[in-house]
Design a protein around this motif. Structure first.
Motif, PDB file in Angstrom:
ATOM      1  N   SER A   1       0.806  -1.217   0.000  1.00  0.00           N
ATOM      2  CA  SER A   1       0.000   0.000   0.000  1.00  0.00           C
ATOM      3  C   SER A   1       0.838   1.265   0.000  1.00  0.00           C
ATOM      4  CB  SER A   1      -0.956  -0.002   1.197  1.00  0.00           C
ATOM      5  OG  SER A   1      -0.216  -0.052   2.402  1.00  0.00           O
ATOM      6  N   ARG A   2       2.117   1.200   0.395  1.00  0.00           N
ATOM      7  CA  ARG A   2       2.986   2.373   0.412  1.00  0.00           C
ATOM      8  C   ARG A   2       4.104   2.260  -0.622  1.00  0.00           C
ATOM      9  NH1 ARG A   2       5.951   3.667   4.351  1.00  0.00           N
ATOM     10  NH2 ARG A   2       5.754   5.921   4.110  1.00  0.00           N
ATOM     11  N   ASN A   3       3.881   1.458  -1.636  1.00  0.00           N
ATOM     12  CA  ASN A   3       4.873   1.300  -2.689  1.00  0.00           C
ATOM     13  C   ASN A   3       4.342   1.876  -3.992  1.00  0.00           C
ATOM     14  OD1 ASN A   3       5.025  -1.065  -0.718  1.00  0.00           O
ATOM     15  ND2 ASN A   3       6.997  -1.206  -1.746  1.00  0.00           N
ATOM     16  N   ILE A   4       5.247   2.482  -4.748  1.00  0.00           N
ATOM     17  CA  ILE A   4       4.923   2.791  -6.138  1.00  0.00           C
ATOM     18  C   ILE A   4       4.792   1.453  -6.870  1.00  0.00           C
ATOM     19  CG2 ILE A   4       5.717   3.884  -8.251  1.00  0.00           C
ATOM     20  CD1 ILE A   4       5.143   5.889  -6.058  1.00  0.00           C
ATOM     21  N   MET A   5       3.749   1.305  -7.647  1.00  0.00           N
ATOM     22  CA  MET A   5       3.575   0.103  -8.462  1.00  0.00           C
ATOM     23  C   MET A   5       3.715   0.488  -9.932  1.00  0.00           C
ATOM     24  SD  MET A   5       3.166  -2.195  -6.189  1.00  0.00           S
ATOM     25  CE  MET A   5       2.764  -3.599  -7.234  1.00  0.00           C
ATOM     26  N   GLY A   6       4.427  -0.350 -10.660  1.00  0.00           N
ATOM     27  CA  GLY A   6       4.647  -0.031 -12.061  1.00  0.00           C
ATOM     28  C   GLY A   6       4.508  -1.249 -12.952  1.00  0.00           C
TER      29      GLY A   6
ATOM     30  N   ALA B   1       7.346  -3.321  -7.951  1.00  0.00           N
ATOM     31  CA  ALA B   1       7.031  -2.504  -6.776  1.00  0.00           C
ATOM     32  C   ALA B   1       8.303  -1.834  -6.267  1.00  0.00           C
ATOM     33  CB  ALA B   1       6.419  -3.364  -5.672  1.00  0.00           C
ATOM     34  N   SER B   2       8.148  -0.584  -5.918  1.00  0.00           N
ATOM     35  CA  SER B   2       9.307   0.167  -5.398  1.00  0.00           C
ATOM     36  C   SER B   2       9.531  -0.162  -3.930  1.00  0.00           C
ATOM     37  CB  SER B   2       9.035   1.658  -5.542  1.00  0.00           C
ATOM     38  OG  SER B   2       8.078   2.069  -4.563  1.00  0.00           O
TER      39      SER B   2
ATOM     40  N   ALA C   1      14.730   1.603  -9.824  1.00  0.00           N
ATOM     41  CA  ALA C   1      13.977   2.161  -8.703  1.00  0.00           C
ATOM     42  C   ALA C   1      13.022   1.158  -8.084  1.00  0.00           C
ATOM     43  CB  ALA C   1      13.205   3.392  -9.165  1.00  0.00           C
ATOM     44  N   TYR C   2      12.899  -0.003  -8.685  1.00  0.00           N
ATOM     45  CA  TYR C   2      11.927  -1.001  -8.249  1.00  0.00           C
ATOM     46  C   TYR C   2      12.645  -2.203  -7.655  1.00  0.00           C
ATOM     47  CZ  TYR C   2       8.661   1.947 -10.696  1.00  0.00           C
ATOM     48  OH  TYR C   2       7.913   3.023 -11.091  1.00  0.00           O
ATOM     49  N   ASP C   3      12.230  -2.570  -6.458  1.00  0.00           N
ATOM     50  CA  ASP C   3      12.897  -3.635  -5.709  1.00  0.00           C
ATOM     51  C   ASP C   3      12.287  -5.008  -5.924  1.00  0.00           C
ATOM     52  OD1 ASP C   3      13.583  -1.640  -2.702  1.00  0.00           O
ATOM     53  OD2 ASP C   3      14.518  -1.691  -4.683  1.00  0.00           O
ATOM     54  N   TYR C   4      11.042  -5.055  -6.298  1.00  0.00           N
ATOM     55  CA  TYR C   4      10.329  -6.331  -6.425  1.00  0.00           C
ATOM     56  C   TYR C   4       9.779  -6.461  -7.836  1.00  0.00           C
ATOM     57  CZ  TYR C   4      10.341  -5.718  -1.360  1.00  0.00           C
ATOM     58  OH  TYR C   4      10.719  -5.502  -0.050  1.00  0.00           O
ATOM     59  N   TRP C   5       9.909  -7.674  -8.373  1.00  0.00           N
ATOM     60  CA  TRP C   5       9.494  -7.916  -9.760  1.00  0.00           C
ATOM     61  C   TRP C   5       8.740  -9.238  -9.868  1.00  0.00           C
ATOM     62  CZ3 TRP C   5      10.288  -4.557 -13.808  1.00  0.00           C
ATOM     63  CH2 TRP C   5      11.152  -3.483 -13.550  1.00  0.00           C
TER      64      TRP C   5
END
Length: 126
Positions: A30-35, A98-99, A112-116
């Protein structure tokens, strides 16, 4: 264990629509940028769309602006990519990302994104 799982890819014809989903598990985003990013064969992974966690503001690559819509449902820990008026050049593997928590802006950079997620293939025939 944090997981992002994309679904909804497939083979469609030019002009058709698809809706991709990305379900997150292992923690709340909920507090992550999602891309959403995509990678065509032989090309680099590039930014498609992103959504901010604080105000749900959205950002798009110029190539998809007006055709794609990103949205998120924090209650379901899921982010979506509605793709309309698909073109053959949209053919690619689409990745959800997700960032780190609290990042204050939507970045177009892969770094910039830590999770894929592992990606879902979208093929658009002419």
């Amino acid at each position: 264990q944090v997981q992002l799982v994309e679904t909804g890819g497939g083979l469609v014809q030019a002009g058709d629509s698809l809706r991709l989903s990305c379900a997150a598990s292992g923690r709340t985003f909920s507090r992550n940028i999602m891309g959403w990013f995509r990678q065509a064969p032989g090309k680099e992974r590039t930014f498609v769309a992103g959504i901010n966690w604080s105000d749900n503001r959205t950002y798009y690559a110029n190539s998809v602006k007006g055709r794609f819509t990103i949205s998120r449902d924090n209650a379901k820990n899921t982010v979506y990519l509605q793709m309309n008026s698909l073109k053959p050049e949209d053919t690619a593997v689409y990745y959800c990302a997700a960032s780190r928590p609290g990042l204050g802006y939507v970045s177009v950079s892969v770094g910039a994104y830590d999770y894929w997620g592992t990606g879902t293939l979208v093929t658009v025939s002419s």
